[in-house]
Design a protein around this motif. Structure first.
Motif, PDB file in Angstrom:
ATOM      1  N   GLY A  14       0.835  -1.359   0.016  1.00 41.01           N
ATOM      2  CA  GLY A  14      -0.035  -0.126   0.128  1.00 41.01           C
ATOM      3  C   GLY A  14       0.730   1.208  -0.013  1.00 41.01           C
ATOM      4  O   GLY A  14       0.435   2.373  -0.757  1.00 41.01           O
ATOM      5  N   MET A  15       2.026   1.145   0.680  1.00 41.78           N
ATOM      6  CA  MET A  15       2.807   2.475   1.020  1.00 41.78           C
ATOM      7  C   MET A  15       3.770   2.686  -0.467  1.00 41.78           C
ATOM      8  O   MET A  15       3.770   3.802  -0.859  1.00 41.78           O
ATOM      9  N   GLU A  16       4.151   1.436  -0.952  1.00 41.67           N
ATOM     10  CA  GLU A  16       5.299   1.773  -2.220  1.00 41.67           C
ATOM     11  C   GLU A  16       4.610   1.934  -3.360  1.00 41.67           C
ATOM     12  O   GLU A  16       5.001   2.769  -4.164  1.00 41.67           O
ATOM     13  N   GLU A  17       3.479   0.994  -3.629  1.00 40.22           N
ATOM     14  CA  GLU A  17       2.872   1.064  -4.933  1.00 40.22           C
ATOM     15  C   GLU A  17       1.524   1.608  -5.052  1.00 40.22           C
ATOM     16  O   GLU A  17       1.181   2.370  -5.979  1.00 40.22           O
ATOM     17  N   GLY A  18       0.610   1.282  -3.987  1.00 39.89           N
ATOM     18  CA  GLY A  18      -0.879   1.642  -4.131  1.00 39.89           C
ATOM     19  C   GLY A  18      -1.438   1.046  -5.378  1.00 39.89           C
ATOM     20  O   GLY A  18      -2.451   1.725  -5.688  1.00 39.89           O
ATOM     21  N   LYS A  19      -0.990  -0.131  -5.912  1.00 38.99           N
ATOM     22  CA  LYS A  19      -1.644  -0.528  -7.139  1.00 38.99           C
ATOM     23  C   LYS A  19      -2.502  -1.707  -6.738  1.00 38.99           C
ATOM     24  O   LYS A  19      -3.442  -1.828  -6.890  1.00 38.99           O
ATOM     25  N   ASP A  20      -1.807  -2.699  -6.219  1.00 34.81           N
ATOM     26  CA  ASP A  20      -2.253  -4.017  -5.842  1.00 34.81           C
ATOM     27  C   ASP A  20      -2.999  -4.101  -4.559  1.00 34.81           C
ATOM     28  O   ASP A  20      -2.545  -4.412  -3.653  1.00 34.81           O
ATOM     29  N   MET A  21      -4.492  -3.698  -4.444  1.00 30.11           N
ATOM     30  CA  MET A  21      -5.154  -3.458  -3.144  1.00 30.11           C
ATOM     31  C   MET A  21      -6.167  -4.874  -3.099  1.00 30.11           C
ATOM     32  O   MET A  21      -7.097  -4.665  -2.306  1.00 30.11           O
ATOM     33  N   LYS A  22      -6.106  -5.699  -4.141  1.00 31.43           N
ATOM     34  CA  LYS A  22      -7.112  -6.903  -3.921  1.00 31.43           C
ATOM     35  C   LYS A  22      -6.836  -7.704  -2.491  1.00 31.43           C
ATOM     36  O   LYS A  22      -7.742  -8.240  -2.201  1.00 31.43           O
ATOM     37  N   ASN A  23      -5.916  -7.869  -2.302  1.00 30.54           N
ATOM     38  CA  ASN A  23      -5.566  -8.723  -0.799  1.00 30.54           C
ATOM     39  C   ASN A  23      -5.379  -7.762   0.415  1.00 30.54           C
ATOM     40  O   ASN A  23      -5.045  -8.511   1.554  1.00 30.54           O
ATOM     41  N   SER A  24      -5.618  -6.674   0.308  1.00 31.44           N
ATOM     42  CA  SER A  24      -5.585  -5.810   1.444  1.00 31.44           C
ATOM     43  C   SER A  24      -6.775  -4.903   1.633  1.00 31.44           C
ATOM     44  O   SER A  24      -7.326  -4.362   0.623  1.00 31.44           O
ATOM     45  N   VAL A  25      -7.053  -4.211   2.714  1.00 32.98           N
ATOM     46  CA  VAL A  25      -7.783  -3.355   3.045  1.00 32.98           C
ATOM     47  C   VAL A  25      -7.697  -2.336   4.055  1.00 32.98           C
ATOM     48  O   VAL A  25      -7.088  -2.630   5.168  1.00 32.98           O
ATOM     49  N   MET A  26      -7.918  -0.919   4.013  1.00 28.35           N
ATOM     50  CA  MET A  26      -7.554   0.075   4.993  1.00 28.35           C
ATOM     51  C   MET A  26      -8.372  -0.033   6.123  1.00 28.35           C
ATOM     52  O   MET A  26      -9.681   0.223   6.017  1.00 28.35           O
ATOM     53  N   CYS A  27      -8.102  -0.346   7.284  1.00 30.48           N
ATOM     54  CA  CYS A  27      -8.929  -0.225   8.699  1.00 30.48           C
ATOM     55  C   CYS A  27      -8.318   0.620   9.615  1.00 30.48           C
ATOM     56  O   CYS A  27      -7.197   0.980   9.671  1.00 30.48           O
ATOM     57  N   GLN A  28      -9.521   0.944  10.548  1.00 27.52           N
ATOM     58  CA  GLN A  28      -9.165   1.869  11.679  1.00 27.52           C
ATOM     59  C   GLN A  28      -9.687   1.196  12.674  1.00 27.52           C
ATOM     60  O   GLN A  28     -11.082   1.240  12.768  1.00 27.52           O
ATOM     61  N   LEU A  29      -9.009   0.942  13.853  1.00 20.41           N
ATOM     62  CA  LEU A  29      -9.597   0.376  14.982  1.00 20.41           C
ATOM     63  C   LEU A  29      -9.877   1.289  15.886  1.00 20.41           C
ATOM     64  O   LEU A  29      -8.987   2.458  16.025  1.00 20.41           O
ATOM     65  N   THR A  30     -11.099   1.541  16.617  1.00 26.47           N
ATOM     66  CA  THR A  30     -11.452   2.373  17.412  1.00 26.47           C
ATOM     67  C   THR A  30     -11.987   1.616  18.807  1.00 26.47           C
ATOM     68  O   THR A  30     -12.450   0.428  18.450  1.00 26.47           O
ATOM     69  N   ASP A  31     -12.228   2.284  19.701  1.00 24.19           N
ATOM     70  CA  ASP A  31     -12.923   1.940  20.960  1.00 24.19           C
ATOM     71  C   ASP A  31     -14.438   2.197  20.921  1.00 24.19           C
ATOM     72  O   ASP A  31     -14.780   2.760  20.037  1.00 24.19           O
ATOM     73  N   PRO A  32     -15.182   1.650  21.792  1.00 23.50           N
ATOM     74  CA  PRO A  32     -16.571   1.706  21.529  1.00 23.50           C
ATOM     75  C   PRO A  32     -16.977   3.305  21.700  1.00 23.50           C
ATOM     76  O   PRO A  32     -18.271   3.787  21.017  1.00 23.50           O
ATOM     77  N   GLU A  33     -16.200   4.261  22.127  1.00 19.92           N
ATOM     78  CA  GLU A  33     -16.451   5.745  22.163  1.00 19.92           C
ATOM     79  C   GLU A  33     -16.135   6.372  20.987  1.00 19.92           C
ATOM     80  O   GLU A  33     -16.370   7.451  20.654  1.00 19.92           O
ATOM     81  N   GLY A  34     -15.389   5.661  20.088  1.00 21.39           N
ATOM     82  CA  GLY A  34     -14.825   6.201  18.805  1.00 21.39           C
ATOM     83  C   GLY A  34     -13.842   6.864  18.707  1.00 21.39           C
ATOM     84  O   GLY A  34     -13.233   7.293  17.738  1.00 21.39           O
TER      85      GLY A  34
END
Length: 446
Positions: free
Chosen positions: A22-42
């Protein structure tokens, strides 16, 4: 900027490979997903990160424990759009047709370290009262049970042996309410005659004469949290006469009278921030400070009687410094310190939440310290809401209604989760237990 995770499994390599891609090429995104972990309060747990779509709850638990620097690995559940994530990310993305162009927010929630066994049978029937049992309460350490009855007695029971300890006599009418002090040193009961009696749980004897002041029957009792004052001395009682009274068990008298409701007070709670909440048949909820008894704020919104109140921190307020370790404390100061730590950990960075149930068939979720307006209105019941209750971790709300159903709600957002049906009559009371999974429902008969 993306975060870097160190997990000693094969998952580490795939996560780092996806991150690099994701950082170097940003091309092959088929096998990865951008995620954000949060607690219940956001609150975000670090920056967003690329995760392989093969990641599931097991791998996410490793990441959360790593980011939180947990020495002891704790169990977590994960939610996406209020739905629990129980499969790998790729399955979730396909089933819900989620776009990979957006950041996927994943909410983590801590789970109980131990589990409560499913209740499939009655473990014991404890007999002794000669009339209907009207109120029950577990002691803060979970070793004793107190019960109040129409036979005018209070009984104390040993839960390990499931045998009677004491029969406490002194009331002249039905015992409607019972409440233990959070330090376990006192037990207070309220009767239909309007009198209150304090008992010594170690002997079953009354701690002095009855406390007189209310003109009608007692509708609720709540103790001052031990993290605010140790040892416990003060409690508040509510009555059909429309008043709430603060009592000092050491002085053996009423030290404050909270007046302002125009009809009967149906429920009362002493919050962790030192504020008392009273719900009334005048359709309002009032907030009181406890040094002079002044009215702080009035919460309006219900169109009929307010029947029940519950606080998100109620479990730690009721149990004080007691937990499953059953640790004994050498002084009230030590107990107060531990109770405060438990309260702060339970509340987190979010304000204390309050839920109210009403005869108008609705519930309101409030953050009273933030606003006099409700956070959300919770609808769905077809008859009056008789009882509301938070789970011990504050993540869930259960409601009991005369429509013969119990409903489960998200304790943070107030969103509807599920309905439980099976009762053939009105449901009066509920309890959400430690695991936040087991729901105890009580059907009372008059």
């Amino acid at each position: 900027m993306h975060t870097q995770i160190f997990v000693s499994t094969e998952f580490q390599k795939s996560a780092m490979d996806a991150e690099a891609a994701g950082m170097e090429e940003g091309k092959d995104m088929k096998n990865s997903v951008m995620c954000q972990l949060t607690d219940p309060e956001g609150t975000p747990l670090g920056p967003s990160m690329y995760l392989p779509q093969s990641a599931g709850p097991k791998e996410l638990q490793q990441i959360v424990n790593q980011l939180l620097n947990n020495e002891e690995k704790l169990p977590y559940a994960f939610y996406v759009s209020n739905h629990e994530l129980v499969v790998q990310l790729d399955s979730y993305l396909q089933n819900n047709k989620v776009s990979l162009e957006k950041v996927l927010t994943i909410v983590y929630q801590p789970q109980a370290v131990f589990r409560i066994r499913p209740v499939t049978r009655c473990s014991s029937t404890i007999t002794g009262h000669t009339e209907a049992v009207l109120s029950v309460a577990f002691s803060p350490d979970g070793r004793q049970l107190a019960s109040g009855s129409g036979d005018t007695t209070v009984r104390l029971w040993d839960l390990n042996t499931q045998t009677p300890l004491f029969t406490c006599k002194g009331h002249k009418n039905w015992v409607l309410c019972i409440a233990w002090s959070p330090d376990g040193k006192h037990l207070v009961s309220g009767s239909k005659a309007g009198e209150l009696q304090c008992w010594d749980p170690q002997t079953g004897n009354p701690s002095g004469n009855p406390l007189i002041g209310h003109k009608k029957w007692i509708t609720g009792i709540s103790w001052e949290p031990v993290h605010l004052n140790a040892p416990c001395r003060r409690f508040v009682s509510a009555s059909k006469d429309g008043d709430a009274r603060i009592w000092d068990v050491s002085l053996r008298k009423c030290v404050m009278c909270l007046t302002g409701h125009t009809l009967a007070i149906t429920c009362v709670k002493w919050g962790g921030d030192g504020v008392i909440y009273t719900g009334s048949q005048d359709c309002t909820i009032k907030m009181w400070e406890t040094s002079q008894g002044k009215l702080i704020r009035e919460l309006k919104g219900h169109g009929h009687w307010v029947n029940s109140l519950a606080l998100s921190t109620e479990y730690v307020l009721r149990t004080g410094a007691n937990d499953h370790t059953c640790k004994q404390y050498s002084s009230p100061e030590e107990m107060k310190k531990v109770a405060l730590e438990r309260y702060k950990k339970m509340r987190g960075n979010a304000p204390e939440r309050l839920v109210s149930g009403s005869d108008d068939f609705t519930m309101f979720l409030w953050e009273p310290a933030v606003s006099k307006h409700p956070k959300t209105r919770m609808t769905g019941h077809q008859q009056l809401v008789n009882h509301v209750y938070f789970s011990p971790d504050g993540q869930w709300i259960a409601s009991a209604s005369f429509d013969k159903s119990v409903k489960l709600w998200n304790g943070i957002t107030g969103k509807f989760v599920a309905a439980f049906r099976g009762h053939v009559g009105p449901v009066y009371q509920i309890r959400l237990e430690l695991s936040s999974v087991y729901l105890s429902i009580c059907r009372l008969y008059s």
